[in-house]
Design an enzyme around this catalytic site. Structure first.
Site, PDB file in Angstrom:
ATOM      1  N   GLU A   1      -3.285   7.194  -3.859  1.00 40.23           N
ATOM      2  CA  GLU A   1      -3.487   5.902  -3.353  1.00 40.23           C
ATOM      3  C   GLU A   1      -3.210   5.488  -4.001  1.00 40.23           C
ATOM      4  O   GLU A   1      -4.125   4.994  -5.713  1.00 40.23           O
ATOM      5  CB  GLU A   1      -4.625   5.699  -2.509  1.00 40.23           C
ATOM      6  CG  GLU A   1      -4.510   4.669  -1.753  1.00 40.23           C
ATOM      7  CD  GLU A   1      -6.452   4.703  -0.758  1.00 40.23           C
ATOM      8  OE1 GLU A   1      -6.148   5.173   0.343  1.00 40.23           O
ATOM      9  OE2 GLU A   1      -7.155   4.735  -2.318  1.00 40.23           O
TER      10      GLU A   1
ATOM     11  N   TYR B   1       0.766  -0.941   0.197  1.00 36.10           N
ATOM     12  CA  TYR B   1       0.100  -0.163   0.001  1.00 36.10           C
ATOM     13  C   TYR B   1       0.959   0.645   0.228  1.00 36.10           C
ATOM     14  O   TYR B   1       1.319   1.617   0.760  1.00 36.10           O
ATOM     15  CB  TYR B   1      -0.835  -0.586   1.195  1.00 36.10           C
ATOM     16  CG  TYR B   1      -1.766   0.910   1.153  1.00 36.10           C
ATOM     17  CD1 TYR B   1      -3.275   1.257   0.869  1.00 36.10           C
ATOM     18  CD2 TYR B   1      -1.398   2.255   1.270  1.00 36.10           C
ATOM     19  CE1 TYR B   1      -3.535   2.767   1.516  1.00 36.10           C
ATOM     20  CE2 TYR B   1      -2.133   3.366   2.035  1.00 36.10           C
ATOM     21  CZ  TYR B   1      -3.451   3.655   1.269  1.00 36.10           C
ATOM     22  OH  TYR B   1      -3.569   4.531   1.744  1.00 36.10           O
TER      23      TYR B   1
END
Ligand code: GDP
Ligand code: MN
Length: 414
Positions: free
Chosen positions: A223, A135
């Site tokens: 993101e 992530y």
């Protein structure tokens, strides 16, 4: 991560921006028909491709399709299970067959709401041999007043879940906006993720590109979940999400064109087309105010009296009767609204104009919920007269506190 009041774009658009700023992404093409999906798969070499639903909601991998007309589950072509939002398929034939089932149907995910979103486009990408999912995000942290990188070796799942169960698995690195990005920031994150030296180097370069994307587009959030390490050692952005503060969009006409109005709250879209600033919230008191400061004060006092705003609509400084009418129509268009508070301080904006707009809108729209009005300032007496003599059922309040008490009582049916 969910952020409100922001403009979002699709994954394929975010990846096009990534590529422009040297953030590596898989090769791929967006398709609006199943024939285009087939052609894209052919151009990608005819091997394994991934067909990905393009909607403004995450959790597509674990989401499932419903038929847009009947609402019945759409099954995977092999009949074994409901069709998901992200499908790894073998070659152009399958790409076409999957795209045909996805396009025009509705994908329901954890983030889409129970009604789901209609899939109008799919992204067809080359298949990847994934070794690990990470992530990585860059966002503006208002508390430290700087961009902050967030990274985790536990990618692929929702970061909120990792944050709740294993907060120590989340790395943070603040970037001083005056000096900007430095390679040590990315290297430190890369080593923290357990990447070997050479890949930490590639990761640091990707972080540099991500920082350039963030600054270059005035983004609020970038993101990548998952960021992947492949069998051959390459590091790529497999997913991409970006959101922008709409107050920065005037500097980026090219980004404004990426907006997909079909994905945005229809009332917010309509409000902005009339020059009104409307924000949807999750309570049941509709709020019409003028000025951002009064909006904040109004929300606070409603909450202080035990109520919850359903929205607020800022009509701004120089609204006309037509704008007030439109504003009122938009507030009442939200089915969650159980009572409306109109809280206007008339300075430039005259109270009689507001009152006329409210009366006109009530007649035009047909109001079925209690309306509390608090007017103060220029022509306030005339404004109150218009409300009272309209023959419509308004509760005229005396001051902010009285207004809040009245509207909270009305919204809760007291
Ligand atoms: P999201 O569920 O909406 O966040 O959609 P993602 O783009 O993150 O895709 C969900 C999952 O699909 C990823 O976490 C991957 O595990 C998987 N996936 C996506 N693209 C590929 C690919 O090219 N190859 C393989 N094997 N899996 C993929
Ligand atoms: Mn994802």
């Amino acid at each position: 991560m969910e952020t409100e009041g922001l403009v979002k774009i699709h994954e394929y658009q975010a990846k096009a921006l990534f590529a422009r700023y040297q953030v590596p992404v898989p090769r791929g093409e967006v398709a609006e028909t199943s024939a285009q999906a087939r052609a894209a798969a052919e151009r990608l070499g005819g091997g394994t491709v991934v067909v990905k639903s393009q909607i403004h909601a995450g959790g597509r991998g674990k989401g499932t399709f419903r038929d847009r007309v009947s609402g019945a589950p759409v099954m995977h072509p092999d009949g074994s299970k409901p069709l998901g939002g992200v499908n790894v398929v073998r070659g152009p034939d399958e790409a076409e067959r999957f795209a045909a089932r996805m396009l025009g149907n509705v994908l329901v995910t954890r983030q889409s709401g129970p009604d789901g979103r209609e899939v109008r486009r799919v992204l067809v990408e080359e298949g990847m041999d994934i070794r690990h999912e990470y992530y990585l995000a860059l966002l503006l942290d208002r508390a430290v007043r700087a961009p902050v990188f967030i990274a985790s070796a536990e990618g692929g799942t929702e970061i909120e879940e990792v944050a709740a169960s294993r907060p120590e698995a989340i790395l943070k690195q603040v970037v001083d906006p005056r000096s900007g990005y430095s390679p040590w920031i990315g290297r430190r994150l890369g080593f923290g993720l357990g990447l070997p030296a050479q890949e930490a180097q590639a990761f640091a370069k990707l972080c540099a590109g991500l920082y350039d994307t963030f600054v270059g587009t005035d983004a609020s959030l970038v993101e990548i979940n998952p960021l992947v390490r492949l069998a051959d050692g390459r590091i790529l952005a497999l997913d991409g999400k970006m959101s922008f503060d709409d107050n920065a969009l005037f500097r980026h006409p090219e980004l404004r064109e990426l907006r997909d109005l079909a994905e945005e709250d229809p009332l917010e879209v309509e409000a902005s087309s009339h020059g009104l600033n409307y924000i949807k919230l999750d309570g049941n008191v509709g709020c019409m105010v003028n000025g951002a400061g009064l909006a904040m004060g109004t929300m606070d006092i409603i909450q202080h009296h035990g109520g919850r705003p359903a929205n607020f609509l800022d009509v701004g400084g120089g609204a006309t009767t037509e704008m007030v009418t439109e504003a009122f129509r938009i507030i009442l268009g939200d089915p969650a609204v159980r009572a409306v508070l109109i809280n206007i301080f008339g300075g430039i904006m005259r109270c009689d104009i507001v009152a006329e707009g409210v009366v006109a809108a009530s007649r035009a729209v047909g109001v079925k919920v209690p309306v509390v009005v608090r007017l103060e300032g220029t022509n306030v007496e005339r404004g109150r007269e218009i409300l009272v003599s309209s023959g419509l059922d308004f509760q005229v309040a005396d001051g902010m506190r009285d207004a809040a008490e009245k509207v909270v009582a009305a919204a809760s049916g007291r």
